[in-house]
Design an enzyme around this catalytic site. Structure first.
Site, PDB file in Angstrom:
ATOM      1  N   LYS A   1     -20.596  36.836  65.330  1.00 46.49           N
ATOM      2  CA  LYS A   1     -20.279  36.014  66.492  1.00 46.49           C
ATOM      3  C   LYS A   1     -20.309  34.545  66.100  1.00 46.49           C
ATOM      4  CE  LYS A   1     -20.088  39.478  69.450  1.00 46.49           C
ATOM      5  NZ  LYS A   1     -18.874  39.843  70.186  1.00 46.49           N
TER       6      LYS A   1
ATOM      7  N   HIS B   1     -12.211  51.578  66.851  1.00 49.14           N
ATOM      8  CA  HIS B   1     -12.603  50.677  67.938  1.00 49.14           C
ATOM      9  C   HIS B   1     -11.707  50.967  69.134  1.00 49.14           C
ATOM     10  CE1 HIS B   1     -13.771  47.150  70.203  1.00 49.14           C
ATOM     11  NE2 HIS B   1     -14.753  46.955  69.326  1.00 49.14           N
TER      12      HIS B   1
END
Length: 461
Positions: A167, A288
């Site tokens: 992140k 994903h």
């Protein structure tokens, strides 16, 4: 047009259809639109549009065609349930090798029927695959056992793989990105690209790959432990996916078996998943599911559920798939979603409507992500009942007040706490990184452990 005489047979028994082994069975929640046919008429039209029929009789239909009709065999109008049996002969197969394809399964079972004018809504909640059709799917070529082996762990019950997502998800240039990887790897095992990360102008793909390869080598030298990375190779173009995958493996060289390939399986579709599965059978295939909520959300009454998506992923060959957080994180979900984990990991499991035998097909790992941190994990593991999975906590690692490495250690300590059956607040007294997670995520701490402040006495960093 009432097609129930042809496309519905309520005398058929599910047990006999399963014993016969020639039908895929699908369970839907369906509501007819007002002003059209009744429940059975609408269900029959749904089956017709999903197989051999249309809204009128056509002159080209013959006896063979009628023999492969999809048939409504069970309805429960009070609960909006209909079940349809699809002959396996209906489904498309590869010309090159005769294998089955999820694209065909979806085209029939969840295709045109989603836009029918006489259907208010219809959503698939479960499906059953007979052995004759199951064996035509690729299934996973690698499993979590291969990751455990790289990590030097037992291949049976090798345990929790501590992972993260770097992140922020976008905005880092190659070297800052690699620096974040190195920091996390000092305490953790596994890092994945966030789903949008690829070849942005500020982070060229090849530069990032080289920087991460160097960070992995340095982290392994520093810790004496193997590290893992899941690279996003998703693309519209089959050849682009191959080019990305090949460059990654060449760059990582001796560490190539430490690499998984991530594919955005929902947005890129079955073709992208199968491309990765077949082109790179030695790599862990990380499915994903970004975007899936458009159809799987409980708020959506069309499409299919997350359970159905995960079951399809195992058939396609996903080594692991994101399964949400079962209500313990920030994404939609509930504790009962553990049925998803059971269905994709066990060799036989019960779904909402059908029992599925997998006949030795390799399992698919549950990958847990979405708002998880060390404080939420003991309850999560209690609900699931084991910790043989991958967790990728982005904010849960890099939101730790002492940084990514400490965040990784707090996640590992949370699993240790659960395994020992310890009280988390008491456990925190002797485990600094876990204790500091209480200070890192005070809102969660107040909600889950109301007495923590008095017992741990938060301190300044």
């Amino acid at each position: 047009m009432d097609q129930s005489n042809r496309y519905a047979n309520l005398n058929l028994k599910e047990s006999e259809l399963i014993a016969g082994g020639r039908h895929v069975l699908c369970a839907y929640i369906m509501k007819p639109k007002a002003g059209f046919g009744n429940f059975i008429q609408t269900a029959a039209h749904f089956a017709a549009e999903s197989s051999t029929g249309t809204n009128v009789e056509v002159s080209t239909t013959d006896d063979f065609t009628r023999g492969v009709d999809a048939l409504v065999y069970e309805v429960d109008e009070a609960n909006s349930l209909m079940k349809i049996a699809y002959p396996i002969e209906l489904f498309d197969r590869n010309v090159i090798d005769g294998r089955a394809m999820i694209a065909s399964f979806l085209t029939l079972t969840i295709g045109n029927n989603q836009g029918m004018g006489d259907v208010e809504y219809a959503k698939m909640y479960d499906f059953y695959v007979p052995p004759a059709y199951l064996k035509l799917f690729d299934g996973p070529s690698t499993t979590i056992k291969d990751l455990w082996r790289v990590l030097g762990r037992p291949v049976i019950n090798g345990g929790f793989i501590v992972g993260t997502i770097i992140k922020p998800k976008l905005g880092l240039r190659p070297q800052p990105f690699a620096n974040a990887c190195y920091d996390f790897w000092l305490g953790g095992d596994f890092i994945k690209n966030d789903e949008p990360q690829g070849n942005q102008v500020f982070a060229p793909f090849k530069d990032t790959v080289r920087a991460v390869a160097d960070a992995m080598r340095r982290a392994q030298d520093k810790t004496g432990e193997a590290k893992l990375f899941s690279f996003n190779i998703t693309a519209d173009d089959h050849y682009e996916m191959l080019a990305r995958g090949e460059f990654i493996l060449e760059t990582f060289a001796d560490n190539a078996d430490h690499i998984a390939f991530l594919v955005d399986g929902y947005v890129a579709g079955p073709a992208a998943v199968t491309t990765a599965r077949r082109a790179f059978p030695k790599q862990y295939l990380h499915y994903h599911r970004a975007g899936h909520g458009a159809v799987t959300s409980p708020q959506s009454k069309r499409g299919y559920t997350a359970f159905v998506l995960s079951k399809m992923a195992r058939l396609q060959g996903a080594s692991g798939i994101h399964t949400g957080t079962m209500g313990f994180g920030k994404m939609e979900g509930e504790a009962a979603d553990r049925a998803i984990a059971y269905m994709i990991t066990e060799d036989a499991a019960d779904g909402p409507y059908f029992h599925q035998e997998w006949l030795g097909m390799n399992p698919t790992t549950p990958i847990i992500s979405g708002g998880m941190n060390a404080l939420r994990m003991p309850g999560f593991f209690d609900n699931l009942g084991h910790s043989n999975l991958i967790m990728t906590a982005g904010g849960g690692a890099f939101g730790h007040v002492d940084g990514g490495a400490a965040g990784a250690k707090s996640l590992r300590q949370a699993e240790q706490c659960w395994k020992q059956g310890a009280d988390p607040v008491e456990f925190a007294k002797d485990h600094r990184e876990f204790a500091r997670a209480f200070e890192s995520f005070p809102q969660d701490a107040d909600k889950l452990y109301p007495n923590w402040r008095a017992k741990l006495k938060p301190q300044a960093a």
